[in-house]
Design a protein around this motif. Structure first.
Motif, PDB file in Angstrom:
ATOM      1  N   ALA A   1      33.137  -0.667  60.250  1.00  4.46           N
ATOM      2  CA  ALA A   1      33.461   0.301  59.194  1.00  4.46           C
ATOM      3  C   ALA A   1      34.741   1.011  59.619  1.00  4.46           C
ATOM      4  N   LEU A   2      35.682   1.145  58.694  1.00  7.35           N
ATOM      5  CA  LEU A   2      36.995   1.697  59.011  1.00  7.35           C
ATOM      6  C   LEU A   2      37.318   2.894  58.129  1.00  7.35           C
ATOM      7  N   LEU A   3      37.900   3.909  58.734  1.00  3.59           N
ATOM      8  CA  LEU A   3      38.282   5.118  58.016  1.00  3.59           C
ATOM      9  C   LEU A   3      39.306   4.804  56.925  1.00  3.59           C
ATOM     10  N   THR A   4      39.060   5.298  55.718  1.00  2.00           N
ATOM     11  CA  THR A   4      40.052   5.207  54.652  1.00  2.00           C
ATOM     12  C   THR A   4      40.619   6.577  54.310  1.00  2.00           C
ATOM     13  N   ASN A   5      39.831   7.632  54.530  1.00  2.00           N
ATOM     14  CA  ASN A   5      40.285   8.978  54.223  1.00  2.00           C
ATOM     15  C   ASN A   5      39.486   9.974  55.059  1.00  2.00           C
ATOM     16  N   GLY A   6      40.185  10.928  55.634  1.00  2.00           N
ATOM     17  CA  GLY A   6      39.500  11.955  56.406  1.00  2.00           C
ATOM     18  C   GLY A   6      40.211  13.283  56.259  1.00  2.00           C
ATOM     19  N   ASN A   7      39.415  14.347  56.155  1.00  2.00           N
ATOM     20  CA  ASN A   7      39.950  15.683  55.997  1.00  2.00           C
ATOM     21  C   ASN A   7      39.164  16.625  56.880  1.00  2.00           C
ATOM     22  N   ILE A   8      39.868  17.387  57.707  1.00  2.00           N
ATOM     23  CA  ILE A   8      39.186  18.330  58.588  1.00  2.00           C
ATOM     24  C   ILE A   8      39.630  19.755  58.268  1.00  2.00           C
TER      25      ILE A   8
ATOM     26  N   LEU B   1      44.183  21.573  75.363  1.00  2.00           N
ATOM     27  CA  LEU B   1      44.771  22.792  74.799  1.00  2.00           C
ATOM     28  C   LEU B   1      46.133  22.535  74.163  1.00  2.00           C
ATOM     29  N   ASN B   2      46.435  23.341  73.146  1.00  2.00           N
ATOM     30  CA  ASN B   2      47.761  23.289  72.539  1.00  2.00           C
ATOM     31  C   ASN B   2      48.650  24.354  73.193  1.00  2.00           C
ATOM     32  N   ALA B   3      49.854  24.536  72.691  1.00  2.00           N
ATOM     33  CA  ALA B   3      50.803  25.483  73.277  1.00  2.00           C
ATOM     34  C   ALA B   3      50.334  26.931  73.178  1.00  2.00           C
ATOM     35  N   ALA B   4      49.419  27.212  72.249  1.00  2.80           N
ATOM     36  CA  ALA B   4      48.892  28.571  72.088  1.00  2.80           C
ATOM     37  C   ALA B   4      47.704  28.841  73.019  1.00  2.80           C
ATOM     38  N   GLY B   5      47.275  27.814  73.770  1.00  2.59           N
ATOM     39  CA  GLY B   5      46.199  28.009  74.731  1.00  2.59           C
ATOM     40  C   GLY B   5      44.798  27.857  74.163  1.00  2.59           C
ATOM     41  N   VAL B   6      44.674  27.279  72.986  1.00  2.00           N
ATOM     42  CA  VAL B   6      43.364  27.001  72.386  1.00  2.00           C
ATOM     43  C   VAL B   6      43.243  25.498  72.153  1.00  2.00           C
ATOM     44  N   ALA B   7      42.032  25.038  71.851  1.00  2.00           N
ATOM     45  CA  ALA B   7      41.818  23.599  71.657  1.00  2.00           C
ATOM     46  C   ALA B   7      42.759  23.050  70.586  1.00  2.00           C
ATOM     47  N   HIS B   8      43.438  21.983  70.917  1.00  2.00           N
ATOM     48  CA  HIS B   8      44.350  21.305  69.996  1.00  2.00           C
ATOM     49  C   HIS B   8      43.540  20.753  68.832  1.00  2.00           C
ATOM     50  N   GLY B   9      44.070  20.881  67.624  1.00  2.00           N
ATOM     51  CA  GLY B   9      43.400  20.330  66.447  1.00  2.00           C
ATOM     52  C   GLY B   9      43.163  18.836  66.567  1.00  2.00           C
ATOM     53  N   GLY B  10      44.058  18.145  67.239  1.00  2.92           N
ATOM     54  CA  GLY B  10      43.891  16.706  67.445  1.00  2.92           C
ATOM     55  C   GLY B  10      42.689  16.384  68.312  1.00  2.92           C
ATOM     56  N   SER B  11      42.379  17.245  69.269  1.00  2.00           N
ATOM     57  CA  SER B  11      41.196  17.045  70.110  1.00  2.00           C
ATOM     58  C   SER B  11      39.921  17.223  69.291  1.00  2.00           C
ATOM     59  N   ILE B  12      39.929  18.220  68.428  1.00  2.00           N
ATOM     60  CA  ILE B  12      38.761  18.470  67.575  1.00  2.00           C
ATOM     61  C   ILE B  12      38.588  17.321  66.592  1.00  2.00           C
ATOM     62  N   PHE B  13      39.699  16.884  65.993  1.00  5.02           N
ATOM     63  CA  PHE B  13      39.656  15.762  65.053  1.00  5.02           C
ATOM     64  C   PHE B  13      39.144  14.505  65.745  1.00  5.02           C
TER      65      PHE B  13
ATOM     66  N   ALA C   1      34.766  12.499  55.634  1.00  4.49           N
ATOM     67  CA  ALA C   1      35.448  11.220  55.805  1.00  4.49           C
ATOM     68  C   ALA C   1      34.801  10.137  54.952  1.00  4.49           C
ATOM     69  N   THR C   2      35.625   9.199  54.520  1.00  3.84           N
ATOM     70  CA  THR C   2      35.169   8.018  53.792  1.00  3.84           C
ATOM     71  C   THR C   2      35.544   6.791  54.605  1.00  3.84           C
ATOM     72  N   VAL C   3      34.612   5.868  54.709  1.00  2.66           N
ATOM     73  CA  VAL C   3      34.866   4.620  55.427  1.00  2.66           C
ATOM     74  C   VAL C   3      34.698   3.441  54.482  1.00  2.66           C
ATOM     75  N   TYR C   4      35.424   2.378  54.810  1.00  4.79           N
ATOM     76  CA  TYR C   4      35.282   1.097  54.122  1.00  4.79           C
ATOM     77  C   TYR C   4      34.379   0.236  54.983  1.00  4.79           C
TER      78      TYR C   4
END
Length: 138
Positions: free
Chosen positions: A73-80, A43-55, A125-128
């Motif tokens: 394979a390695l991440l080159t770009n990711g957008n959530i 959880l984040n400070a607002a009491g909901v799932a932290h965006g980092g946990s979802i990511f 996401a794009t991977v190399y």
């Protein structure tokens, strides 16, 4: 490398996934499924799932799917994009699917849903793709 070995490799060596409690439930070539039960530490400070946990959940599903062919394979770009808040006790499910691939790059879409089936987030996401074989997990 078999998909069972890839599942084992990630389960044993993805330290963040282990710390968060992400469970990799299925892997096949270009696809993977993972889940995460939202607990207090997610959880984040607002009491909901932290965006980092979802990511992180989505990114671990990406790692399994994109490495399912046996080479690193390695991440080159990711957008959530997160659409809905998730509360304590809910379970999130990430479904990763390869959308397109060339010799060196591959694009994946990872959909994150909750136990009610609501779409919580989408991760593009794009991977190399390297020519380096994945290490053995044995």
């Amino acid at each position: 490398m078999s998909v069972e070995k890839i599942k084992k490799l990630i389960r044993e060596n993805d330290q963040l996934g282990n710390l968060l409690g992400v469970k990799l439930t299925e892997v096949s070539e270009g696809r993977a499924f993972a889940e995460l039960k939202i607990e207090q530490q997610h959880l984040n400070a607002a009491g909901v799932a932290h965006g980092g946990s979802i990511f992180a959940l989505a990114d671990i599903a990406l790692a399994a799917a994109s490495n399912s062919y046996g080479n690193v394979a390695l991440l080159t770009n990711g957008n959530i994009q997160v659409f809905h808040a998730t509360k304590l006790g809910d379970t999130l499910f990430a479904k990763a699917k390869e959308v397109s691939a060339s010799r060196r790059l591959a694009h994946y879409r990872i959909k994150v849903t909750n136990s009610a089936g609501d779409q919580i987030a989408v991760y593009n996401a794009t991977v190399y793709k390297t020519s380096t074989p994945l290490p053995d997990s044995d």
